[in-house]
Design a protein around this motif. Structure first.
Motif, PDB file in Angstrom:
ATOM      1  N   SER A 271       0.851  -1.193   0.000  1.00 55.82           N
ATOM      2  CA  SER A 271       0.000   0.000   0.000  1.00 55.82           C
ATOM      3  C   SER A 271       0.884   1.239   0.000  1.00 55.82           C
ATOM      4  N   GLY A 272       0.274   2.370  -0.233  1.00 53.46           N
ATOM      5  CA  GLY A 272       0.996   3.629  -0.127  1.00 53.46           C
ATOM      6  C   GLY A 272       1.417   3.889   1.311  1.00 53.46           C
ATOM      7  N   SER A 273       0.569   3.500   2.251  1.00 47.26           N
ATOM      8  CA  SER A 273       0.891   3.679   3.668  1.00 47.26           C
ATOM      9  C   SER A 273       2.161   2.917   4.022  1.00 47.26           C
TER      10      SER A 273
ATOM     11  N   LEU B 117       5.400   4.485   2.612  1.00 49.61           N
ATOM     12  CA  LEU B 117       5.905   5.578   3.449  1.00 49.61           C
ATOM     13  C   LEU B 117       6.579   5.048   4.713  1.00 49.61           C
TER      14      LEU B 117
ATOM     15  N   THR C  12      -3.252  16.547   4.392  1.00 51.79           N
ATOM     16  CA  THR C  12      -2.917  15.346   3.634  1.00 51.79           C
ATOM     17  C   THR C  12      -3.793  14.218   4.148  1.00 51.79           C
TER      18      THR C  12
ATOM     19  N   THR D 223       0.158   9.636   5.636  1.00 48.95           N
ATOM     20  CA  THR D 223       1.466  10.284   5.497  1.00 48.95           C
ATOM     21  C   THR D 223       2.095  10.430   6.880  1.00 48.95           C
TER      22      THR D 223
ATOM     23  N   VAL E  46       3.999  16.519   0.206  1.00 49.79           N
ATOM     24  CA  VAL E  46       2.911  15.732  -0.391  1.00 49.79           C
ATOM     25  C   VAL E  46       2.412  16.476  -1.637  1.00 49.79           C
TER      26      VAL E  46
ATOM     27  N   GLN F 179      -0.916  10.898  -4.842  1.00 47.56           N
ATOM     28  CA  GLN F 179      -1.999  11.518  -5.621  1.00 47.56           C
ATOM     29  C   GLN F 179      -1.456  12.122  -6.913  1.00 47.56           C
TER      30      GLN F 179
ATOM     31  N   SER G 150       0.921   5.317  -3.852  1.00 49.27           N
ATOM     32  CA  SER G 150      -0.186   4.408  -3.534  1.00 49.27           C
ATOM     33  C   SER G 150      -0.860   4.034  -4.846  1.00 49.27           C
TER      34      SER G 150
ATOM     35  N   TYR H 153      -3.971   2.636  -4.603  1.00 46.47           N
ATOM     36  CA  TYR H 153      -5.361   2.438  -4.156  1.00 46.47           C
ATOM     37  C   TYR H 153      -6.273   2.626  -5.375  1.00 46.47           C
TER      38      TYR H 153
ATOM     39  N   LYS I 210      -6.883   6.036  -7.190  1.00 48.29           N
ATOM     40  CA  LYS I 210      -5.774   6.954  -7.506  1.00 48.29           C
ATOM     41  C   LYS I 210      -5.621   7.070  -9.035  1.00 48.29           C
TER      42      LYS I 210
ATOM     43  N   SER J 231      -2.175  -1.639  -3.088  1.00 51.67           N
ATOM     44  CA  SER J 231      -0.807  -1.760  -3.613  1.00 51.67           C
ATOM     45  C   SER J 231      -0.087  -0.435  -3.459  1.00 51.67           C
TER      46      SER J 231
ATOM     47  N   TYR K 123      -9.531  17.391   3.119  1.00 52.11           N
ATOM     48  CA  TYR K 123     -10.051  16.466   4.126  1.00 52.11           C
ATOM     49  C   TYR K 123     -10.766  17.300   5.173  1.00 52.11           C
TER      50      TYR K 123
HETATM   51  C1  PLP Z   1      -3.887   7.351  -0.682  1.00 49.96           C
HETATM   52  C2  PLP Z   1      -2.834   8.082   0.035  1.00 49.96           C
HETATM   53  C3  PLP Z   1      -1.962   7.448   0.936  1.00 49.96           C
HETATM   54  C4  PLP Z   1      -2.152   6.031   1.401  1.00 49.96           C
HETATM   55  O1  PLP Z   1      -2.155   5.084   0.434  1.00 49.96           O
HETATM   56  P1  PLP Z   1      -2.840   3.650   0.702  1.00 49.96           P
HETATM   57  O2  PLP Z   1      -2.423   2.891  -0.502  1.00 49.96           O
HETATM   58  O3  PLP Z   1      -4.308   3.859   0.790  1.00 49.96           O
HETATM   59  O4  PLP Z   1      -2.264   3.110   1.954  1.00 49.96           O
HETATM   60  C5  PLP Z   1      -0.933   8.185   1.492  1.00 49.96           C
HETATM   61  N1  PLP Z   1      -0.788   9.492   1.212  1.00 49.96           N
HETATM   62  C6  PLP Z   1      -1.626  10.141   0.384  1.00 49.96           C
HETATM   63  C7  PLP Z   1      -1.392  11.597   0.107  1.00 49.96           C
HETATM   64  C8  PLP Z   1      -2.678   9.468  -0.231  1.00 49.96           C
HETATM   65  O5  PLP Z   1      -3.517  10.131  -1.025  1.00 49.96           O
END
Ligand code: PLP
Length: 380
Positions: free
Chosen positions: A70-72, A75, A96, A100, A142, A171, A192, A194, A197, A205, A321
């Motif tokens: 994942s993107g999480s 990071l 963000t 992040t 970001v 993003q 990410s 997701y 995206k 992923s 957000y």
């Molecule tokens: C979507 C997103 C993430 C997290 O990504 P995941 O794949 O959902 O874990 C982190 N940072 C930003 C800015 C995002 O938009």
């Protein structure tokens, strides 16, 4: 089709995103990619993952790519590979997605927030230096909503203070700063994939990209239980790998990314031309930027009532957000308390209009009139 999706389809005239339309458009390529993986009998860490790491890094212009879950996790693992830990400070933004900042906290480090530039919604590079202390180890800019951060200034500050830079490009797949793709400027870029995206898998992923061989190798070990060679674990890692099905899907979808981003830019052009700028604060694209409009975000007063009214007439909007990270309960005690006027004002006024490569021009026009009608009905 299930009864739930039927229900949303008929009461929502304009949806915020359109993944079913995307699949219908590229079904043959996707089905073929999935069949390939299923037929190979190999599901984790195989040829599709390696090929997509190569293809995506070639697209960006970086040397190494490490596919993760994942993107999480990208990071989190990026910070781990840099050795960021308890006692360290990491400067980032509060405007963000929460993960992040979670990545910093999961490594035991302290997030330090700086405000954003009201024009781009990205880290305000002119105030970063004032936030640096002797504990600062890294910066995480970001590229929010698909607009690039001012990477020349950010890299210059980082070099002057010997700080590492991790770009959160989750993003901004394909966005450019001065003609170069974001994700390729810092020590590490994190993406990410997701599903919603700009480049999304059909599940979770992410990817770490870097030009540094050590950081790439270290990230590879961390994502795979800290394994240095088979069943040898020199440190504690995690299980965070990109699976072969997602990699194959992403490989097929990468070929469409540039044309999808172009269509997002066309939709943005429609919004820009049709929206009354006296009613809403419209996004801009700086002269150094290629914006890829992950979201098209406008600023309005009475935001919550406007979103409700638009929903009532069938136009689905997002809020990215509503609560900035520094005001989330989870961070009230973990981060240094701070007031961030621009961030707080954006969180009160931002509204994300429907945006995807599969939004039709008519739907964009419907969203524009719904927004303008909602605003004027509230001021009556
Ligand atoms: C979507 C997103 C993430 C997290 O990504 P995941 O794949 O959902 O874990 C982190 N940072 C930003 C800015 C995002 O938009």
């Amino acid at each position: 089709m299930g009864s739930n999706s039927m229900k949303t389809e008929c009461c929502m005239r304009v949806r915020a995103a359109h993944l079913a339309r995307e699949y219908a458009d590229i079904k043959e390529e996707i089905d073929l990619a999935i069949e390939h993986v299923l037929g190979s009998g190999w599901h984790i860490m195989g040829e599709h993952g390696r090929r997509f790491e190569d293809d995506f890094t070639r697209y960006l212009g970086t040397r190494f790519g490490v596919g993760v879950n994942s993107g999480s996790d990208a990071l989190y693992i990026a910070l781990c590979s840099l050795g960021v830990r308890r006692g360290d400070e990491v400067i980032t933004v509060s405007e963000t997605f929460v993960s992040t900042v979670d990545a910093v906290a999961r490594n035991g480090a302290t997030p330090v927030f700086v405000d954003i530039d009201p024009r781009t919604y990205c880290m305000d590079s002119s105030i970063v230096e004032a936030a640096i202390t002797e504990r600062t180890r890294a910066l995480i800019p970001v590229h929010l909503y698909g607009h690039p951060c001012k990477m020349d200034e950010i890299m210059e500050i980082a070099n002057r203070h010997n700080l590492r830079v991790i770009e959160d490009a989750s993003q901004a797949h394909g966005a450019e700063f001065s003609g170069r793709k974001v994700g390729a400027f810092g020590d590490i870029g994190c993406f990410s994939f997701y599903p919603t995206k700009n480049l999304g898998a059909y599940g979770d992923s992410g990817m770490i990209v870097t030009n540094d061989e050590y950081l790439a190798e270290q990230s590879r070990r961390i994502r795979n239980y800290g394994q240095t060679s088979k069943y040898c674990h020199d440190f504690i890692g995690v299980n965070s790998r990109m699976d072969e099905i997602q990699a194959a899907i992403l490989g097929a979808k990468l070929r469409h990314l540039d044309s999808w981003n172009s269509r997002r830019r066309e939709v943005a052009k429609i919004y820009q031309a049709e929206l009354d700028a006296s009613l809403a604060h419209l996004p801009i694209e700086m002269s150094y930027a290629k914006h890829v409009y992950h979201q098209y975000v406008v600023g309005i007063e009475c935001r919550d009532q406007v979103v409700e009214e638009m929903k009532r007439v069938g136009v689905e909007c997002g809020i990215h957000y509503p609560i900035p990270v520094h005001l989330q309960k989870a961070y009230l005690s973990t981060a240094k308390p701070i007031t961030l006027p621009v961030t707080e004002s954006v969180s009160r006024t931002c509204i994300s209009l429907p945006m995807s490569p599969y939004l039709t021009s008519d739907e964009a026009l419907t969203a524009v009139s719904a927004l303008e009608e909602a605003i004027s009905s509230l001021s009556r």
